[in-house]
Structures are given as C-alpha cells and as structure tokens.
Write a protein that holds these residues in place. Structure first.
Motif, PDB file in Angstrom:
ATOM      1  N   TRP A 131       0.855  -1.200   0.000  1.00  0.00           N
ATOM      2  CA  TRP A 131       0.000   0.000   0.000  1.00  0.00           C
ATOM      3  C   TRP A 131       0.887   1.245   0.000  1.00  0.00           C
ATOM      4  CZ3 TRP A 131      -3.413   3.101  -1.301  1.00  0.00           C
ATOM      5  CH2 TRP A 131      -3.828   4.190  -0.545  1.00  0.00           C
ATOM      6  N   GLN A 132       1.957   1.227   0.775  1.00  0.00           N
ATOM      7  CA  GLN A 132       2.868   2.376   0.784  1.00  0.00           C
ATOM      8  C   GLN A 132       3.479   2.575  -0.597  1.00  0.00           C
ATOM      9  OE1 GLN A 132       3.119   4.772   2.879  1.00  0.00           O
ATOM     10  NE2 GLN A 132       1.595   3.655   4.062  1.00  0.00           N
ATOM     11  N   LYS A 133       3.845   1.466  -1.234  1.00  0.00           N
ATOM     12  CA  LYS A 133       4.417   1.577  -2.585  1.00  0.00           C
ATOM     13  C   LYS A 133       3.390   2.155  -3.559  1.00  0.00           C
ATOM     14  CE  LYS A 133       7.834  -2.105  -2.228  1.00  0.00           C
ATOM     15  NZ  LYS A 133       8.332  -3.352  -2.834  1.00  0.00           N
ATOM     16  N   ILE A 134       2.158   1.687  -3.419  1.00  0.00           N
ATOM     17  CA  ILE A 134       1.098   2.194  -4.292  1.00  0.00           C
ATOM     18  C   ILE A 134       0.945   3.694  -4.071  1.00  0.00           C
ATOM     19  CG2 ILE A 134      -1.412   2.196  -4.667  1.00  0.00           C
ATOM     20  CD1 ILE A 134      -1.319  -0.858  -4.140  1.00  0.00           C
ATOM     21  N   ARG A 135       0.996   4.100  -2.819  1.00  0.00           N
ATOM     22  CA  ARG A 135       0.871   5.534  -2.510  1.00  0.00           C
ATOM     23  C   ARG A 135       1.979   6.334  -3.180  1.00  0.00           C
ATOM     24  NH1 ARG A 135      -1.419   7.968   2.790  1.00  0.00           N
ATOM     25  NH2 ARG A 135      -2.207   9.276   1.134  1.00  0.00           N
ATOM     26  N   TRP A 181      -6.322   3.495  -6.606  1.00  0.00           N
ATOM     27  CA  TRP A 181      -5.149   4.001  -7.330  1.00  0.00           C
ATOM     28  C   TRP A 181      -5.286   5.509  -7.599  1.00  0.00           C
ATOM     29  CZ3 TRP A 181      -0.302   3.183  -8.434  1.00  0.00           C
ATOM     30  CH2 TRP A 181       0.282   3.883  -9.488  1.00  0.00           C
ATOM     31  N   GLU A 182      -6.446   5.892  -8.075  1.00  0.00           N
ATOM     32  CA  GLU A 182      -6.621   7.302  -8.431  1.00  0.00           C
ATOM     33  C   GLU A 182      -6.601   8.224  -7.213  1.00  0.00           C
ATOM     34  OE1 GLU A 182     -10.176   7.233 -10.769  1.00  0.00           O
ATOM     35  OE2 GLU A 182      -9.081   6.888 -12.633  1.00  0.00           O
ATOM     36  N   ASN A 183      -7.103   7.722  -6.108  1.00  0.00           N
ATOM     37  CA  ASN A 183      -7.174   8.570  -4.912  1.00  0.00           C
ATOM     38  C   ASN A 183      -6.119   8.209  -3.882  1.00  0.00           C
ATOM     39  OD1 ASN A 183      -9.507   9.879  -5.960  1.00  0.00           O
ATOM     40  ND2 ASN A 183     -10.701   8.103  -5.331  1.00  0.00           N
ATOM     41  N   ARG A 184      -5.062   7.575  -4.338  1.00  0.00           N
ATOM     42  CA  ARG A 184      -4.095   7.037  -3.370  1.00  0.00           C
ATOM     43  C   ARG A 184      -3.505   8.096  -2.447  1.00  0.00           C
ATOM     44  NH1 ARG A 184      -1.906   7.371  -8.358  1.00  0.00           N
ATOM     45  NH2 ARG A 184       0.128   8.356  -8.549  1.00  0.00           N
ATOM     46  N   LEU A 185      -3.462   9.330  -2.918  1.00  0.00           N
ATOM     47  CA  LEU A 185      -2.884  10.373  -2.058  1.00  0.00           C
ATOM     48  C   LEU A 185      -3.888  10.900  -1.038  1.00  0.00           C
ATOM     49  CD1 LEU A 185      -0.813  12.342  -4.703  1.00  0.00           C
ATOM     50  CD2 LEU A 185       0.007  10.707  -3.025  1.00  0.00           C
ATOM     51  N   GLU A 186      -5.165  10.758  -1.360  1.00  0.00           N
ATOM     52  CA  GLU A 186      -6.181  11.298  -0.455  1.00  0.00           C
ATOM     53  C   GLU A 186      -6.674  10.266   0.564  1.00  0.00           C
ATOM     54  OE1 GLU A 186      -6.590  11.963  -3.965  1.00  0.00           O
ATOM     55  OE2 GLU A 186      -5.541  13.826  -3.541  1.00  0.00           O
ATOM     56  N   ILE A 187      -6.586   9.002   0.180  1.00  0.00           N
ATOM     57  CA  ILE A 187      -7.143   7.955   1.032  1.00  0.00           C
ATOM     58  C   ILE A 187      -6.349   7.825   2.320  1.00  0.00           C
ATOM     59  CG2 ILE A 187      -7.472   5.447   1.256  1.00  0.00           C
ATOM     60  CD1 ILE A 187      -7.896   5.403  -1.798  1.00  0.00           C
ATOM     61  N   SER A 188      -7.055   7.732   3.426  1.00  0.00           N
ATOM     62  CA  SER A 188      -6.325   7.400   4.644  1.00  0.00           C
ATOM     63  C   SER A 188      -6.784   6.031   5.126  1.00  0.00           C
ATOM     64  CB  SER A 188      -6.501   8.487   5.706  1.00  0.00           C
ATOM     65  OG  SER A 188      -7.540   8.180   6.558  1.00  0.00           O
ATOM     66  N   VAL A 189      -5.839   5.130   5.149  1.00  0.00           N
ATOM     67  CA  VAL A 189      -6.146   3.756   5.531  1.00  0.00           C
ATOM     68  C   VAL A 189      -5.878   3.616   7.021  1.00  0.00           C
ATOM     69  CG1 VAL A 189      -5.493   1.336   5.237  1.00  0.00           C
ATOM     70  CG2 VAL A 189      -5.646   2.832   3.249  1.00  0.00           C
ATOM     71  N   LYS A 190      -6.940   3.557   7.788  1.00  0.00           N
ATOM     72  CA  LYS A 190      -6.767   3.572   9.238  1.00  0.00           C
ATOM     73  C   LYS A 190      -6.440   2.190   9.772  1.00  0.00           C
ATOM     74  CE  LYS A 190      -9.078   7.833  10.224  1.00  0.00           C
ATOM     75  NZ  LYS A 190      -9.698   8.134   8.911  1.00  0.00           N
ATOM     76  N   MET A 235       4.658  15.577  -0.587  1.00  0.00           N
ATOM     77  CA  MET A 235       5.214  14.241  -0.697  1.00  0.00           C
ATOM     78  C   MET A 235       4.111  13.262  -1.117  1.00  0.00           C
ATOM     79  SD  MET A 235       8.300  14.919   0.236  1.00  0.00           S
ATOM     80  CE  MET A 235       9.136  13.406   0.689  1.00  0.00           C
ATOM     81  N   ALA A 236       4.521  12.044  -1.440  1.00  0.00           N
ATOM     82  CA  ALA A 236       3.564  11.034  -1.903  1.00  0.00           C
ATOM     83  C   ALA A 236       2.490  10.740  -0.854  1.00  0.00           C
ATOM     84  CB  ALA A 236       4.289   9.753  -2.268  1.00  0.00           C
ATOM     85  N   ASP A 237       2.838  10.892   0.411  1.00  0.00           N
ATOM     86  CA  ASP A 237       1.859  10.607   1.468  1.00  0.00           C
ATOM     87  C   ASP A 237       0.994  11.824   1.774  1.00  0.00           C
ATOM     88  OD1 ASP A 237       3.812  12.167   2.581  1.00  0.00           O
ATOM     89  OD2 ASP A 237       3.713  11.193   4.537  1.00  0.00           O
ATOM     90  N   ASN A 238       1.142  12.863   0.954  1.00  0.00           N
ATOM     91  CA  ASN A 238       0.351  14.072   1.118  1.00  0.00           C
ATOM     92  C   ASN A 238       0.879  15.022   2.183  1.00  0.00           C
ATOM     93  OD1 ASN A 238      -1.588  15.063  -0.511  1.00  0.00           O
ATOM     94  ND2 ASN A 238      -3.301  14.517   0.808  1.00  0.00           N
ATOM     95  N   THR A 239       2.006  14.705   2.738  1.00  0.00           N
ATOM     96  CA  THR A 239       2.641  15.635   3.663  1.00  0.00           C
ATOM     97  C   THR A 239       3.127  16.843   2.855  1.00  0.00           C
ATOM     98  OG1 THR A 239       3.319  13.995   5.280  1.00  0.00           O
ATOM     99  CG2 THR A 239       4.700  15.956   5.092  1.00  0.00           C
ATOM    100  N   GLN A 240       2.861  18.039   3.417  1.00  0.00           N
ATOM    101  CA  GLN A 240       3.328  19.232   2.720  1.00  0.00           C
ATOM    102  C   GLN A 240       4.536  19.802   3.441  1.00  0.00           C
ATOM    103  OE1 GLN A 240      -0.922  20.498   2.717  1.00  0.00           O
ATOM    104  NE2 GLN A 240      -0.164  21.955   1.215  1.00  0.00           N
ATOM    105  N   ILE A 241       5.505  20.238   2.689  1.00  0.00           N
ATOM    106  CA  ILE A 241       6.714  20.803   3.292  1.00  0.00           C
ATOM    107  C   ILE A 241       7.017  22.136   2.618  1.00  0.00           C
ATOM    108  CG2 ILE A 241       9.143  20.405   3.842  1.00  0.00           C
ATOM    109  CD1 ILE A 241       8.658  17.414   3.390  1.00  0.00           C
ATOM    110  N   TRP A 242       7.118  23.172   3.432  1.00  0.00           N
ATOM    111  CA  TRP A 242       7.516  24.473   2.926  1.00  0.00           C
ATOM    112  C   TRP A 242       9.013  24.624   3.193  1.00  0.00           C
ATOM    113  CZ3 TRP A 242       2.707  23.357   4.546  1.00  0.00           C
ATOM    114  CH2 TRP A 242       1.627  23.930   3.878  1.00  0.00           C
TER     115      TRP A 242
END
Lengths: 188, 385
Positions: free
Chosen positions: A9-13, A57-66, B146-153
């Motif tokens: 999942w991290q790789k996909i992100r 895949w399309e929302n991989r940056l927005e999705i939060s997998v709890k 970043m890929a995880d959506n973390t923002q860095i200024w």
C-alpha cells in the motif's frame, strides 16, 4: 509467501504501478469470489473489484487507511458490492440469494469487521487447507458439498439428483462446514 | 460447542439454508432472533459463515484469467505517471516529473527551486542507497507535497534529502536549513526529520524546524499536535523530549553547556510561562508560533527581532549579504509585517524606526548608524541595550 499488503500500500501511494499489479494479481480472485457471495454474478463482481482498485489508485494520495490495507480492500469491496445489489434491487433487476432488503441488512450486519475472515481470505494457505479438508470428507458428504458450493446447485436440486431429502442435504453441508472449520482452526 | 450443536439441529439447518440462499423470510427472522440471543450463538454462526465464505472464495479452481484481467485493467490507468521497479533510470525521471508536478514555487518572481538527484551519499548513512534531494536556493521559498500528502515548505537556502524508501517503514528525511511541515496522519509510519543536532519525530501534525548550519542553535516549534525530539547529546537511546503545542525547543550546538547560554532577549519578552533547561536545550512554552512559521506565508511577521538575528533571515530571503558598520546596530529590535516588500522598501521602513543608514551595492548591504538621526533615537538605543 503471503504478500505484505501494508508495505505494498505504501508503494502504491508512492505511485508504484508494479506494486498495484502485485496486489491486483494476488487479491483479484478472492475479492471477486467474495463479491460474488453478495452479487451472485461473476462479471459484475469483477467490475466491483476493478472499480475499487481503480478508485484506490486514483485517490491514493487522499485515502487514509486507518486499519490494515487488507481490511480496507475487503471492506471497500464488501460495501461496493452491497451498494450495487441495493441499486439493482431498487430497479428490480436482480434475482439472487439476497432478494430482500432484510437479507441485505443481515449481510451488512454480520460480515464487517471480521479480522479472522479477512486474514484467511488473503492467505495463500487457505485454499490448500480447505481443499484438503474437503478431500477428506466421506464420499457422499464431499459430493453434496461440491455440488452445493462449486456447482451452485440448490438444496432442492441436489436432493432430487441424489434421491435424498432436503434436510439430509443440509445436514451433509453442515457437517462439511464443521470439518472445514476444524481444519482452519487447526492451522491458525 | 457440542452441546449447542445438538440442541440446535434445527438452527444449523436454518444456517445452511441461509448460506445456500434458500432461507425464507420467516426463517431469516428466526435466525436473527437466535443470533441475538447469545454471543455463543453468534460465534457458532460466524465460524460456519467464515468456512462457507472461505470454501467458495479460496477454491483452487478458477475461471478468472489473471494476466488477461490485469492487462485489460491497466489500460484504465493511463494518464497516471508510471513508476516501475525494474527500469532504474527512467524511473528516476518519472519520479522527477511526478515530484515536479507537485512542486509549487512561490516567493520572488524569477526564483527557481532546483531539484537535484544524487547517487548514494556517504554523508547521510541513515538514508537508503538512492536518495532524492530538494533544494531551494537563497532568495526563494518553495513548497513540496510528498507522496503521502505531507506538505513541506522550504525556506530560502534549504535542502531536504530523502530516500526512495520514504514511507515504507518510516517517513524519514534529512533537513539542512528551515522548513515547515504539515505532516499527513499515518500512525504506522512515523515522520522523522533529522538535522545535525536534533531528530524530530511526529505522526501527524504541524511544526517548524530551523537548522541552518551557520547558526548556533537548532530550533523546533510546534504549532499543533505532538512531536518528540531526540538531541544528539542524549545519553539514552530512547530518551525523548515531548513537545506540546506552542512550545519551542532550542538546541545549542556549540556551547554544550546550558549555563553559558543566555536566553536571547526576544524570547524573554514573550508571554513565556517557563523555561526548562535540559543539557543544551531550552524549551519555551506558550510562544507565538506564527513568529516562527509565518516566513512561509505571504505575511511574514517580525516581532521585536534584533537585527543580529533578523539580518541572516533577510540575507537568505533576498539572497544578499549584510554588513554591519557598527556592532551596536545588532541590538536594535524590529517589529513589522513584511508582505511583498523589496529590500529597499524594508530598509526605508527600518530607517523610520531607528537611526539607521544603509547603502546597497549589487548584492551587498552596508548598515551604519545614522549619526544625524541618533539624537532623536537616543531613547530607543538606550532602551534597546
């Protein structure tokens, strides 16, 4: 080797299509079959799973997998399949095992948050354990269970085919399930 | 379980009817009622249900052709940047493109942020073999996502380095300079900022870290959430200082002894609750965090900042060199908000509040005491000292 879904999942992100491919190839079959339990229609189930994977895949940056990624995948497929069936029911397009809202509600209530089930579904060993347990069943029991589970014959059809009562058929299926349950528990 | 079984032959048949899709509405109602009667009933049902599902889901026979299915599916992915494991070089290029698409540049008009990719670096052993470097030159600021959506200024003259494995186990990066982090929540993968003196660890929060090599201190200011910090001189490996919102930690790189350290004047006048001293560390509570984080915004807030510390900030922000004609000037304190002003405009404003004179020659700025004006500013000069 069982796939480390959370790592993938991290790789996909990170935008790794190779990782998506791996997850797809590992989980597509079991997820489709699971969706099948709800929709009762294989092609539809394939679409359900593909929709889910594409959205992920399309929302991989927005999705939060709890919880774990496995649970996330499973629940997404579960919910999407249920929604599709609900939709069809509203348009009276479907005839399947869940032909009432009552039955749908029942499946919603009972199938979620089941970590054991999720782990087993994604485990490579599960198929082998079950196959072995079925092979070890007494002949009549094995035959009935296969007709029911893999050939999707109704209890009535099996009863007619084998000249048994429906209750006998159900009893055999129940015994098969007990054996399978025992085999799975032994392998935890 | 055995007992429950024999008592419930009828129920077991109902359960099978449910699985096989032949249950009637009435029987379903009975089953539901039986389930809600006890946890044991529910467990019994769940076990059988799992076995039923799994025997169908994990059967070895399958009509699904997985390769074919994937090949059809992946067409849907077009238009999304592809990063694959195998082809090493193109992958890096794709990374670049991907990263560049997220890169927003703000700050001074023509300012550019440079992206450099480097081969394995000996200097930073903590980071995996191949690393990615983001650099914002002097006179510019930038923001990356970043890929995880973390923002860095990134403030001017700041470099961030991270490995390709960012996000796999941890989200770890190396910072030289100043950056503000808005960390995306992900409790499984701690976000770690490493500097030459401290290491800041967070899960999901907003904080600022300032670690310019030319400065004597490294500081971390927490705006929201929680972070913990480990300083290089901590004896125990697991020692960590926990920072709460509105706290600022200052680590002294050189003195190594807190006694020698005197708090900088601007911190004293803040509504400070307490100052805790741990080795080379000071923690200030209740700071106005915007004073330490507003450099990234369009309104940079400066509050009673002595010229001695303001000058390096201006140097980096405008890519200039500032020289003091008189040491006394360094103690003058300034307050104001800088929006889009040029160096010239800022100095004109400074001139109104202090007996200061300046000369700009290309990229150098010479500050001196305006002798004609000192008389009028005598009070201020005295108060400031």
């Amino acid at each position: 080797m069982n796939l480390d879904f959370d790592l993938y999942w991290q790789k996909i992100r990170n935008g790794d299509v190779g990782a998506l491919e791996k997850v797809y190839k590992t989980s597509f079959r079991p997820l489709v079959r699971y969706a099948d339990e709800i929709t009762g229609h294989q092609q539809q189930s394939e679409e359900v799973v593909q929709d889910v994977l594409l959205k992920i895949w399309e929302n991989r940056l927005e999705i939060s997998v709890k919880e774990s990624f496995k649970s996330y995948l499973f629940k997404s497929v579960h919910n999407h399949a249920l929604n599709i069936v609900r939709h069809q029911m509203a348009r009276k397009e479907t005839v399947n095992i869940l032909s009432s809202e009552e039955a749908l509600q029942f499946i919603s209530d009972n199938y979620e948050n089941n970590d054991y089930l999720i782990e087993k579904i994604f485990s490579d060993e599960t198929g082998e354990i079950i196959k072995q347990a079925i092979d070890e069943l007494p002949e009549q029991c094995r035959r009935i269970f296969r007709l029911s589970r893999f050939d999707s014959l109704s209890n009535e059809e099996i009863a007619a085919k084998l000249g048994l009562s429906e209750n006998t058929v159900k009893t055999h299926i129940y015994r098969a399930l007990q054996k399978i349950t025992a085999a799975l528990e032994k392998n935890i | 379980m055995e007992k429950a079984e024999s008592n419930n032959v009828e129920i077991n048949l109902l359960i099978v009817s449910y699985f096989t899709g032949s249950i009637t509405e009435d029987d379903l109602a009975r089953l539901k009622q039986w389930l809600s009667a006890s946890d044991e009933n529910r467990r019994h049902f769940n076990k059988l249900r799992d076995s039923w599902i799994l025997s169908g889901v994990n059967q070895s026979v399958s009509s699904i052709q997985i390769e074919e299915s994937w090949n059809k599916f992946k067409i849907n992915l077009s238009g999304i940047p592809f990063i694959r494991q195998k082809d090493e070089e193109p992958r890096i290029l794709r990374y670049l493109k991907l990263a560049a698409s997220w890169l927003l540049i703000f700050g001074l008009g023509s300012a550019l942020t440079w992206w450099l990719l480097v081969r394995p670096k000996e200097k930073i052993p903590a980071i995996a073999s191949r690393s990615i470097e983001v650099y914002t030159p002097l006179g510019a600021r930038s923001m990356i996502r970043m890929a995880d959506n973390t923002q860095i200024w990134l403030n001017a003259g700041t470099k961030i380095t991270y490995g390709e494995d960012y996000g796999q186990k941890t989200r770890s990066l190396q910072l030289v300079g100043e950056a503000y982090f808005k960390v995306a929540k992900d409790s499984l993968h701690p976000f770690i900022v490493k500097t030459e003196g401290i290491e800041v660890r967070a899960l999901g929060t907003r904080f600022n870290v300032k670690a310019y090599p030319e400065e004597k201190t490294i500081s971390a200011t927490l705006e929201e959430g929680k972070i913990d910090i480990r300083t290089l001189n901590m004896a125990e490996k697991d020692d960590r200082l926990l920072l709460n919102p509105k706290e600022k930690l200052i680590y002294h790189k050189e003195t190594k002894e807190t006694d020698k350290y005197t708090e900088s004047p601007e911190e004293k006048i803040l509504p400070v609750g307490k100052t805790i001293k741990i080795k080379d560390v000071n923690i200030l509570s209740d700071v106005r965090t915007e004073l330490y984080t507003s450099w990234k915004d369009s309104r940079w807030i400066i509050y009673r900042e002595p010229l001695s510390t303001l000058a390096p900030m201006l140097e980096r922000r405008f890519n200039i060199k500032i020289f003091f004609g008189d040491e006394q000037l360094k103690n003058l304190k300034f307050t104001g908000i800088i929006e889009n002003e040029t160096v010239d405009q800022i100095l004109s404003a400074l001139k109104l509040t202090a007996p200061i004179d300046y000369r700009i020659n290309k990229d150098t700025l010479m500050l001196s005491i305006d002798t004609r004006a000192t008389e009028g500013f005598k009070k201020i000069m005295i108060n400031n000292n």
